[in-house]
Design a protein around this motif. Structure first.
Motif, PDB file in Angstrom:
ATOM      1  N   LYS A   7       2.447  51.007  43.980  1.00 42.73           N
ATOM      2  CA  LYS A   7       3.530  52.259  43.796  1.00 42.73           C
ATOM      3  C   LYS A   7       3.990  52.665  44.969  1.00 42.73           C
ATOM      4  N   SER A  12       7.937  53.294  43.314  1.00 38.65           N
ATOM      5  CA  SER A  12       8.262  53.864  41.711  1.00 38.65           C
ATOM      6  C   SER A  12       8.026  55.128  41.785  1.00 38.65           C
ATOM      7  N   ASN A  13       9.203  55.958  41.127  1.00 45.98           N
ATOM      8  CA  ASN A  13       8.999  57.346  40.787  1.00 45.98           C
ATOM      9  C   ASN A  13       8.549  57.840  39.571  1.00 45.98           C
ATOM     10  N   LYS A  14       8.026  56.796  38.740  1.00 46.02           N
ATOM     11  CA  LYS A  14       7.411  57.043  37.762  1.00 46.02           C
ATOM     12  C   LYS A  14       5.925  57.654  37.698  1.00 46.02           C
ATOM     13  N   TRP A  16       3.131  59.709  34.423  1.00 42.07           N
ATOM     14  CA  TRP A  16       2.862  60.065  33.141  1.00 42.07           C
ATOM     15  C   TRP A  16       2.958  61.599  32.955  1.00 42.07           C
ATOM     16  N   HIS A  65       5.567  57.106  30.296  1.00 37.84           N
ATOM     17  CA  HIS A  65       5.577  56.776  31.509  1.00 37.84           C
ATOM     18  C   HIS A  65       6.986  56.680  31.944  1.00 37.84           C
ATOM     19  N   CYS A  66       7.153  57.654  32.940  1.00 39.47           N
ATOM     20  CA  CYS A  66       8.784  57.800  32.947  1.00 39.47           C
ATOM     21  C   CYS A  66       9.175  58.550  34.307  1.00 39.47           C
ATOM     22  N   GLN A  67      10.126  58.612  34.733  1.00 39.81           N
ATOM     23  CA  GLN A  67      10.513  59.630  36.128  1.00 39.81           C
ATOM     24  C   GLN A  67      10.508  60.900  35.480  1.00 39.81           C
ATOM     25  N   PHE A  90      14.720  61.855  30.928  1.00 37.97           N
ATOM     26  CA  PHE A  90      14.214  61.061  31.637  1.00 37.97           C
ATOM     27  C   PHE A  90      14.792  59.404  31.551  1.00 37.97           C
ATOM     28  N   GLN A  92      12.915  55.743  30.773  1.00 38.69           N
ATOM     29  CA  GLN A  92      11.564  55.437  30.473  1.00 38.69           C
ATOM     30  C   GLN A  92      11.515  53.968  30.464  1.00 38.69           C
ATOM     31  N   SER A  93      10.300  53.336  31.058  1.00 45.35           N
ATOM     32  CA  SER A  93      10.281  52.026  31.133  1.00 45.35           C
ATOM     33  C   SER A  93       9.566  51.231  29.957  1.00 45.35           C
TER      34      SER A  93
END
Length: 93
Positions: A7, A12-14, A16, A65-67, A90, A92-93
């Motif tokens: 990360k 990655s800026n994600k 939980w 799981h997201c920004q 946000f 989401q992935s």
């Protein structure tokens, strides 16, 4: 450990987040960030209890799981100002 290293290396800026929606009052809340889903799941019940003690009802929850959300609390009034039911704040992935 390896996940955090990955990360940090790739930016990655994600994280939980716990999303809680209530119908009374009409509101969406985001709690976090958490580094792992299990941590968010464990914290979720405490947030629900707090909202119930404040009189909230018809509570729905999700762990995502997201920004970071743009807003951590979206009320019905704010939702109406942007044209209706709150949409996810946000990506989401």
């Amino acid at each position: 450990m390896i996940g955090r290293l990955f990360k940090n290396l790739f930016g990655s800026n994600k994280a939980w987040w716990v999303e809680i929606k209530t119908q009374n009052p009409v509101c969406t809340y985001y709690f976090g960030p958490f580094s792992i889903a299990e941590e968010a799941e464990l914290a979720k019940n405490g947030y629900i209890e707090d909202l119930e003690q404040e009189g909230a009802s018809h509570i729905q929850t999700a762990v995502k799981h997201c920004q970071q959300p743009e807003q951590l609390t979206i009320s019905a009034e704010e939702s109406d100002a942007i044209g209706g039911i709150p949409s996810p704040a946000f990506s989401q992935s």
